[in-house]
Design a protein around this motif. Structure first.
Motif, PDB file in Angstrom:
ATOM      1  N   LYS A   1       0.810  -1.213   0.000  1.00 50.73           N
ATOM      2  CA  LYS A   1       0.000   0.000   0.000  1.00 50.73           C
ATOM      3  C   LYS A   1       0.846   1.267   0.000  1.00 50.73           C
ATOM      4  CE  LYS A   1      -3.577   0.907   3.014  1.00 50.73           C
ATOM      5  NZ  LYS A   1      -4.469   0.574   4.134  1.00 50.73           N
ATOM      6  N   TYR A   2       1.982   1.239   0.698  1.00 49.75           N
ATOM      7  CA  TYR A   2       2.794   2.445   0.903  1.00 49.75           C
ATOM      8  C   TYR A   2       4.051   2.502   0.035  1.00 49.75           C
ATOM      9  CZ  TYR A   2      -0.240   3.383   4.818  1.00 49.75           C
ATOM     10  OH  TYR A   2      -1.342   3.650   5.593  1.00 49.75           O
ATOM     11  N   ARG A   3       4.425   1.403  -0.587  1.00 51.74           N
ATOM     12  CA  ARG A   3       5.657   1.361  -1.372  1.00 51.74           C
ATOM     13  C   ARG A   3       5.631   2.374  -2.517  1.00 51.74           C
ATOM     14  NH1 ARG A   3       5.857  -3.822  -2.041  1.00 51.74           N
ATOM     15  NH2 ARG A   3       7.051  -4.180  -0.165  1.00 51.74           N
ATOM     16  N   LYS A   4       4.494   2.505  -3.197  1.00 56.28           N
ATOM     17  CA  LYS A   4       4.384   3.429  -4.328  1.00 56.28           C
ATOM     18  C   LYS A   4       4.642   4.870  -3.874  1.00 56.28           C
ATOM     19  CE  LYS A   4       1.218   4.857  -7.978  1.00 56.28           C
ATOM     20  NZ  LYS A   4      -0.116   4.714  -8.545  1.00 56.28           N
ATOM     21  N   TYR A   5       4.067   5.251  -2.727  1.00 57.46           N
ATOM     22  CA  TYR A   5       4.286   6.603  -2.213  1.00 57.46           C
ATOM     23  C   TYR A   5       5.759   6.815  -1.860  1.00 57.46           C
ATOM     24  CZ  TYR A   5       4.301  10.654   0.804  1.00 57.46           C
ATOM     25  OH  TYR A   5       4.604  11.873   1.369  1.00 57.46           O
TER      26      TYR A   5
ATOM     27  N   ASN B   1       8.347   5.415  -3.099  1.00 56.35           N
ATOM     28  CA  ASN B   1       9.151   5.489  -4.320  1.00 56.35           C
ATOM     29  C   ASN B   1       9.010   6.841  -5.013  1.00 56.35           C
ATOM     30  OD1 ASN B   1      10.400   2.970  -4.219  1.00 56.35           O
ATOM     31  ND2 ASN B   1       8.586   1.978  -5.055  1.00 56.35           N
ATOM     32  N   ARG B   2       7.941   7.591  -4.729  1.00 62.16           N
ATOM     33  CA  ARG B   2       7.742   8.918  -5.308  1.00 62.16           C
ATOM     34  C   ARG B   2       8.492  10.011  -4.561  1.00 62.16           C
ATOM     35  NH1 ARG B   2       1.564   9.367  -5.115  1.00 62.16           N
ATOM     36  NH2 ARG B   2       2.253  11.062  -3.807  1.00 62.16           N
ATOM     37  N   MET B   3       8.976   9.715  -3.367  1.00 60.98           N
ATOM     38  CA  MET B   3       9.647  10.730  -2.558  1.00 60.98           C
ATOM     39  C   MET B   3      10.920  11.199  -3.253  1.00 60.98           C
ATOM     40  SD  MET B   3       9.152   9.202   1.257  1.00 60.98           S
ATOM     41  CE  MET B   3       9.806  10.629   2.074  1.00 60.98           C
ATOM     42  N   PRO B   4      11.220  12.494  -3.149  1.00 58.67           N
ATOM     43  CA  PRO B   4      12.444  13.028  -3.776  1.00 58.67           C
ATOM     44  C   PRO B   4      13.690  12.320  -3.256  1.00 58.67           C
ATOM     45  CG  PRO B   4      11.046  14.791  -2.962  1.00 58.67           C
ATOM     46  CD  PRO B   4      10.447  13.516  -2.483  1.00 58.67           C
ATOM     47  N   GLY B   5      14.559  11.956  -4.152  1.00 58.98           N
ATOM     48  CA  GLY B   5      15.798  11.275  -3.789  1.00 58.98           C
ATOM     49  C   GLY B   5      15.669   9.768  -3.709  1.00 58.98           C
ATOM     50  N   ASN B   6      14.461   9.278  -3.516  1.00 59.08           N
ATOM     51  CA  ASN B   6      14.195   7.847  -3.468  1.00 59.08           C
ATOM     52  C   ASN B   6      15.216   7.101  -2.608  1.00 59.08           C
ATOM     53  OD1 ASN B   6      12.835   5.528  -3.959  1.00 59.08           O
ATOM     54  ND2 ASN B   6      13.581   5.250  -6.039  1.00 59.08           N
ATOM     55  N   ILE B   7      15.491   7.651  -1.433  1.00 61.12           N
ATOM     56  CA  ILE B   7      16.481   7.053  -0.538  1.00 61.12           C
ATOM     57  C   ILE B   7      15.963   5.761   0.079  1.00 61.12           C
ATOM     58  CG2 ILE B   7      17.771   7.417   1.601  1.00 61.12           C
ATOM     59  CD1 ILE B   7      17.713  10.412   0.941  1.00 61.12           C
ATOM     60  N   ILE B   8      14.717   5.787   0.541  1.00 57.15           N
ATOM     61  CA  ILE B   8      14.129   4.627   1.202  1.00 57.15           C
ATOM     62  C   ILE B   8      12.888   4.206   0.423  1.00 57.15           C
ATOM     63  CG2 ILE B   8      13.048   3.787   3.315  1.00 57.15           C
ATOM     64  CD1 ILE B   8      14.728   5.820   4.847  1.00 57.15           C
ATOM     65  N   SER B   9      12.886   2.965  -0.042  1.00 58.63           N
ATOM     66  CA  SER B   9      11.751   2.509  -0.847  1.00 58.63           C
ATOM     67  C   SER B   9      10.911   1.443  -0.146  1.00 58.63           C
ATOM     68  CB  SER B   9      12.235   1.969  -2.193  1.00 58.63           C
ATOM     69  OG  SER B   9      13.107   0.882  -1.986  1.00 58.63           O
ATOM     70  N   GLU B  10      11.454   0.806   0.886  1.00 58.07           N
ATOM     71  CA  GLU B  10      10.713  -0.228   1.607  1.00 58.07           C
ATOM     72  C   GLU B  10      10.130   0.347   2.886  1.00 58.07           C
ATOM     73  OE1 GLU B  10       9.848  -3.383   0.823  1.00 58.07           O
ATOM     74  OE2 GLU B  10      10.707  -2.928  -1.135  1.00 58.07           O
ATOM     75  N   PRO B  11       8.851   0.114   3.147  1.00 57.70           N
ATOM     76  CA  PRO B  11       8.223   0.650   4.362  1.00 57.70           C
ATOM     77  C   PRO B  11       8.929   0.251   5.660  1.00 57.70           C
ATOM     78  CG  PRO B  11       6.550  -0.073   2.838  1.00 57.70           C
ATOM     79  CD  PRO B  11       7.866  -0.507   2.258  1.00 57.70           C
ATOM     80  N   ILE B  12       9.454  -0.966   5.758  1.00 64.02           N
ATOM     81  CA  ILE B  12      10.122  -1.374   6.998  1.00 64.02           C
ATOM     82  C   ILE B  12      11.379  -0.544   7.220  1.00 64.02           C
ATOM     83  CG2 ILE B  12      11.431  -3.271   5.962  1.00 64.02           C
ATOM     84  CD1 ILE B  12       9.927  -3.153   9.508  1.00 64.02           C
ATOM     85  N   ASP B  13      12.098  -0.182   6.157  1.00 62.87           N
ATOM     86  CA  ASP B  13      13.289   0.659   6.299  1.00 62.87           C
ATOM     87  C   ASP B  13      12.900   2.060   6.765  1.00 62.87           C
ATOM     88  OD1 ASP B  13      14.937  -1.435   5.459  1.00 62.87           O
ATOM     89  OD2 ASP B  13      14.685  -0.876   3.351  1.00 62.87           O
ATOM     90  N   TYR B  14      11.777   2.554   6.264  1.00 62.92           N
ATOM     91  CA  TYR B  14      11.267   3.866   6.659  1.00 62.92           C
ATOM     92  C   TYR B  14      10.891   3.858   8.138  1.00 62.92           C
ATOM     93  CZ  TYR B  14       8.948   8.336   5.617  1.00 62.92           C
ATOM     94  OH  TYR B  14       8.595   9.648   5.572  1.00 62.92           O
ATOM     95  N   ILE B  15      10.250   2.795   8.584  1.00 61.83           N
ATOM     96  CA  ILE B  15       9.869   2.662   9.989  1.00 61.83           C
ATOM     97  C   ILE B  15      11.111   2.564  10.863  1.00 61.83           C
ATOM     98  CG2 ILE B  15       8.783   1.085  11.654  1.00 61.83           C
ATOM     99  CD1 ILE B  15       6.804   2.821  10.012  1.00 61.83           C
ATOM    100  N   ASN B  16      12.070   1.727  10.483  1.00 64.69           N
ATOM    101  CA  ASN B  16      13.287   1.575  11.278  1.00 64.69           C
ATOM    102  C   ASN B  16      14.099   2.867  11.333  1.00 64.69           C
ATOM    103  OD1 ASN B  16      12.878  -1.053  12.146  1.00 64.69           O
ATOM    104  ND2 ASN B  16      13.841  -1.931  10.344  1.00 64.69           N
ATOM    105  N   TYR B  17      14.070   3.647  10.263  1.00 62.21           N
ATOM    106  CA  TYR B  17      14.777   4.930  10.228  1.00 62.21           C
ATOM    107  C   TYR B  17      14.191   5.902  11.253  1.00 62.21           C
ATOM    108  CZ  TYR B  17      16.191   9.527   8.542  1.00 62.21           C
ATOM    109  OH  TYR B  17      16.674  10.806   8.471  1.00 62.21           O
ATOM    110  N   SER B  18      12.900   5.817  11.497  1.00 57.44           N
ATOM    111  CA  SER B  18      12.238   6.787  12.374  1.00 57.44           C
ATOM    112  C   SER B  18      12.297   6.421  13.860  1.00 57.44           C
ATOM    113  CB  SER B  18      10.783   6.976  11.944  1.00 57.44           C
ATOM    114  OG  SER B  18      10.027   5.814  12.154  1.00 57.44           O
TER     115      SER B  18
END
Length: 183
Positions: free
Chosen positions: A26-30, A32-49
């Motif tokens: 559900k969230y992967r597409k969003y 991948n649209r973020m500028p820089g496309n640094i984090i594309s997997e939701p689990i990586d985004y969660i762990n980063y925060s």
């Protein structure tokens, strides 16, 4: 010289499959649209925060007995240690742009509590404590955890400045093990 402990010498990440595929898709597409496309997997985004983790202390309630002379004596209780520990951890996470990590975690919580899901627990969680050189000393393993709650999201029109805000996730676990990693 003996150094003081630092509160940031730990390593904690949710396991790769903590966020279910249905939620991640559900969230992967969003992401991948973020500028820089640094984090594309939701689990990586969660762990980063992840900003912090709070483990409750251990306390025992002694049994008291009053002697004939009115004095009290205290004894250890017979309750197993696992039943005396408050088996809950709190993870503090930074709110990121669009509160996306909040929505990912909310969808994850709702997924695990839906009637279609058969898994009673999420994968075990591991907290590693390090020394000043980054060497892992102790691992605290939280076995058979479940998501318990997510703190509220406080939105306010009068606060229009970007600030460092956080939210909390509470998990309950069934067993707690400590592994010494010194060789």
């Amino acid at each position: 010289m003996i150094l003081n402990s630092r509160n940031n010498l730990y390593n904690f990440k949710f396991p790769r499959n903590f966020i279910p595929k249905e939620v991640a898709d559900k969230y992967r597409k969003y992401l991948n649209r973020m500028p820089g496309n640094i984090i594309s997997e939701p689990i990586d985004y969660i762990n980063y925060s992840i900003q912090g983790i709070n483990m409750p202390g251990i306390s025992f309630d002694p049994i008291s007995q009053t002697n004939n002379d009115g004095t009290k004596r205290y004894f250890r209780g017979a309750i197993p240690i696992q039943n005396t520990v408050e088996r809950q951890i709190k993870i503090t996470m930074q709110l990121l742009d669009g509160f996306i990590n909040y929505w990912i975690m909310q969808d994850t919580l709702l997924y695990y509590y839906s009637r279609e899901v058969r898994e009673p627990f999420t994968e075990d969680l591991k907290l590693q404590i390090m020394d000043a050189e980054g060497i892992h000393l102790i691992s605290a393993i939280f076995e058979k955890p479940i998501l318990h709650n997510i703190s509220e999201l406080d939105l306010n029109m009068s606060q229009n400045v970007a600030e460092f805000n956080t939210f909390d996730i509470n998990l309950m676990y069934n067993k707690f093990n400590i592994e010494l990693e010194l060789d």
